[in-house]
Design a protein around this motif. Sequence first.
Motif, PDB file in Angstrom:
ATOM      1  N   CYS A   4      -9.395  -0.640   6.206  1.00  0.00           N
ATOM      2  CA  CYS A   4      -8.031  -0.466   5.736  1.00  0.00           C
ATOM      3  C   CYS A   4      -7.303   0.370   6.782  1.00  0.00           C
ATOM      4  O   CYS A   4      -7.845   1.337   7.301  1.00  0.00           O
ATOM      5  CB  CYS A   4      -8.016   0.239   4.383  1.00  0.00           C
ATOM      6  SG  CYS A   4      -8.764  -0.758   3.094  1.00  0.00           S
ATOM      7  N   ASN A  22      -7.014  -5.713  -3.196  1.00  0.00           N
ATOM      8  CA  ASN A  22      -8.247  -5.002  -3.559  1.00  0.00           C
ATOM      9  C   ASN A  22      -9.432  -5.958  -3.619  1.00  0.00           C
ATOM     10  O   ASN A  22     -10.523  -5.642  -3.152  1.00  0.00           O
ATOM     11  CB  ASN A  22      -8.106  -4.353  -4.937  1.00  0.00           C
ATOM     12  CG  ASN A  22      -7.570  -2.947  -4.815  1.00  0.00           C
ATOM     13  OD1 ASN A  22      -7.666  -2.330  -3.754  1.00  0.00           O
ATOM     14  ND2 ASN A  22      -7.009  -2.456  -5.900  1.00  0.00           N
ATOM     15  N   THR A  40      -5.881 -10.387  -5.204  1.00  0.00           N
ATOM     16  CA  THR A  40      -5.227  -9.111  -4.881  1.00  0.00           C
ATOM     17  C   THR A  40      -5.827  -8.571  -3.592  1.00  0.00           C
ATOM     18  O   THR A  40      -6.911  -8.989  -3.166  1.00  0.00           O
ATOM     19  CB  THR A  40      -5.448  -8.064  -5.986  1.00  0.00           C
ATOM     20  OG1 THR A  40      -6.847  -7.713  -5.988  1.00  0.00           O
ATOM     21  CG2 THR A  40      -5.056  -8.604  -7.357  1.00  0.00           C
ATOM     22  N   GLU A  67       0.816  -1.208   0.000  1.00  0.00           N
ATOM     23  CA  GLU A  67       0.000   0.000   0.000  1.00  0.00           C
ATOM     24  C   GLU A  67       0.853   1.263   0.000  1.00  0.00           C
ATOM     25  O   GLU A  67       1.972   1.273   0.472  1.00  0.00           O
ATOM     26  CB  GLU A  67      -0.962   0.004   1.196  1.00  0.00           C
ATOM     27  CG  GLU A  67      -0.286   0.024   2.551  1.00  0.00           C
ATOM     28  CD  GLU A  67      -0.031  -1.377   3.091  1.00  0.00           C
ATOM     29  OE1 GLU A  67      -0.041  -2.338   2.300  1.00  0.00           O
ATOM     30  OE2 GLU A  67       0.193  -1.498   4.301  1.00  0.00           O
ATOM     31  N   HIS A  68       0.257   2.311  -0.506  1.00  0.00           N
ATOM     32  CA  HIS A  68       0.877   3.613  -0.567  1.00  0.00           C
ATOM     33  C   HIS A  68       0.575   4.333   0.739  1.00  0.00           C
ATOM     34  O   HIS A  68      -0.564   4.376   1.172  1.00  0.00           O
ATOM     35  CB  HIS A  68       0.255   4.342  -1.768  1.00  0.00           C
ATOM     36  CG  HIS A  68       0.819   5.681  -2.015  1.00  0.00           C
ATOM     37  ND1 HIS A  68       2.123   5.877  -2.369  1.00  0.00           N
ATOM     38  CD2 HIS A  68       0.251   6.911  -1.968  1.00  0.00           C
ATOM     39  CE1 HIS A  68       2.335   7.169  -2.528  1.00  0.00           C
ATOM     40  NE2 HIS A  68       1.223   7.816  -2.287  1.00  0.00           N
ATOM     41  N   GLU A  77      -5.477   0.919  -1.405  1.00  0.00           N
ATOM     42  CA  GLU A  77      -4.211   1.419  -1.972  1.00  0.00           C
ATOM     43  C   GLU A  77      -3.531   2.465  -1.102  1.00  0.00           C
ATOM     44  O   GLU A  77      -2.322   2.584  -1.116  1.00  0.00           O
ATOM     45  CB  GLU A  77      -4.412   2.049  -3.355  1.00  0.00           C
ATOM     46  CG  GLU A  77      -4.835   1.097  -4.453  1.00  0.00           C
ATOM     47  CD  GLU A  77      -6.338   1.042  -4.596  1.00  0.00           C
ATOM     48  OE1 GLU A  77      -7.007   1.914  -4.001  1.00  0.00           O
ATOM     49  OE2 GLU A  77      -6.836   0.141  -5.268  1.00  0.00           O
ATOM     50  N   THR A  78      -4.328   3.282  -0.413  1.00  0.00           N
ATOM     51  CA  THR A  78      -3.740   4.401   0.322  1.00  0.00           C
ATOM     52  C   THR A  78      -4.088   4.344   1.804  1.00  0.00           C
ATOM     53  O   THR A  78      -5.262   4.267   2.157  1.00  0.00           O
ATOM     54  CB  THR A  78      -4.231   5.744  -0.265  1.00  0.00           C
ATOM     55  OG1 THR A  78      -3.971   5.739  -1.666  1.00  0.00           O
ATOM     56  CG2 THR A  78      -3.509   6.915   0.375  1.00  0.00           C
TER      57      THR A  78
END
Lengths: 203, 117
Positions: A110, B43, B41, A88-89, A161-162
Amino acid sequence: MSHDHDDHSHLSDTDARVRALESLLVEKGYIDSKALDIIIDTYETKIGPRNGAQVVAKAWSEPDYFKWLMEDATAAISSLGFTGRQGEHMVAVANSDDTHHLVVCTLCSCYPWSVLGLPPTWYKSPPYRSRAVIDPRGVLADFGITLPETTAVEVHDSTAETRYLVIPRRPNGTDGMSQEDLAALVTRNSMIGTGLALSSDAV
Amino acid sequence: MIDLDKLRGIPQAEGEPVFAEPWEAQAFAMAVSLNKQGMFTWNEWADTLSAKLAVEDANKSGADYYMHWLAALEEIVAVKCNVTPQDQEDRKDQWLRAAAATPHGQTILLKNDPQAC
């Protein structure tokens, strides 16, 4: 508990479901029980909010590191050996007089595991996930934080992702303190935005 | 209330156990491991879990979080790892039968299932 239970073992339905998955996946070669143990051990004992506290203490002490953290948090954090498992960013957001940052994940939970470990129960709870966006000041009040009207509250919604790391404000009276002592002032909640760093007399 | 200080090494983050029960840790690690193996993944995992957590009867305290995690894992494994819901159900029953046939205090093994071949 009744006293007339038999002398045989009992598995809960949930436990049996987990064992079913694990045994099937091991047979198919998709997972290895030893690898699972390593993951569990890592998350239970080696990763936690102390990692994030080190990042914050360094950022408070070293202006160049702070600048790097603001520009490229993923690189600045991994330079300390804290790397995310999901690639992850990372984004660091610094609190100031003008702005207080609050992190939530409205969809699931997350969370910046590499720096904070596993999320606390409240972070995963539906009320926090929905209210943080609608009524952030109310949520902060629940955590005992009242900010001046002039301080804006900015809410950051994490995604797969973030992930965000809040850099709390450095407490007054901490000039000249070592990074180790500073890190002790940085609580988990202060790095999510639901808390403030402890005052210097807490150490 | 349990006294966490008496249990050395118990996982906790600022006074809170990271996992409430061992199966939560196992379920957690399976998802992390399968993702690492490239079976799905992160995600895809987040989407599957989100859908489970979005149900209306989700416990307000978040205490049932890992129940949703487990349901998400069962679903994604059926799609990505070719382990059908029927396989999962059958295997669960085998474990329950094996447990019932295992004397208390001994390790529960699948081969203890009286119906095992």
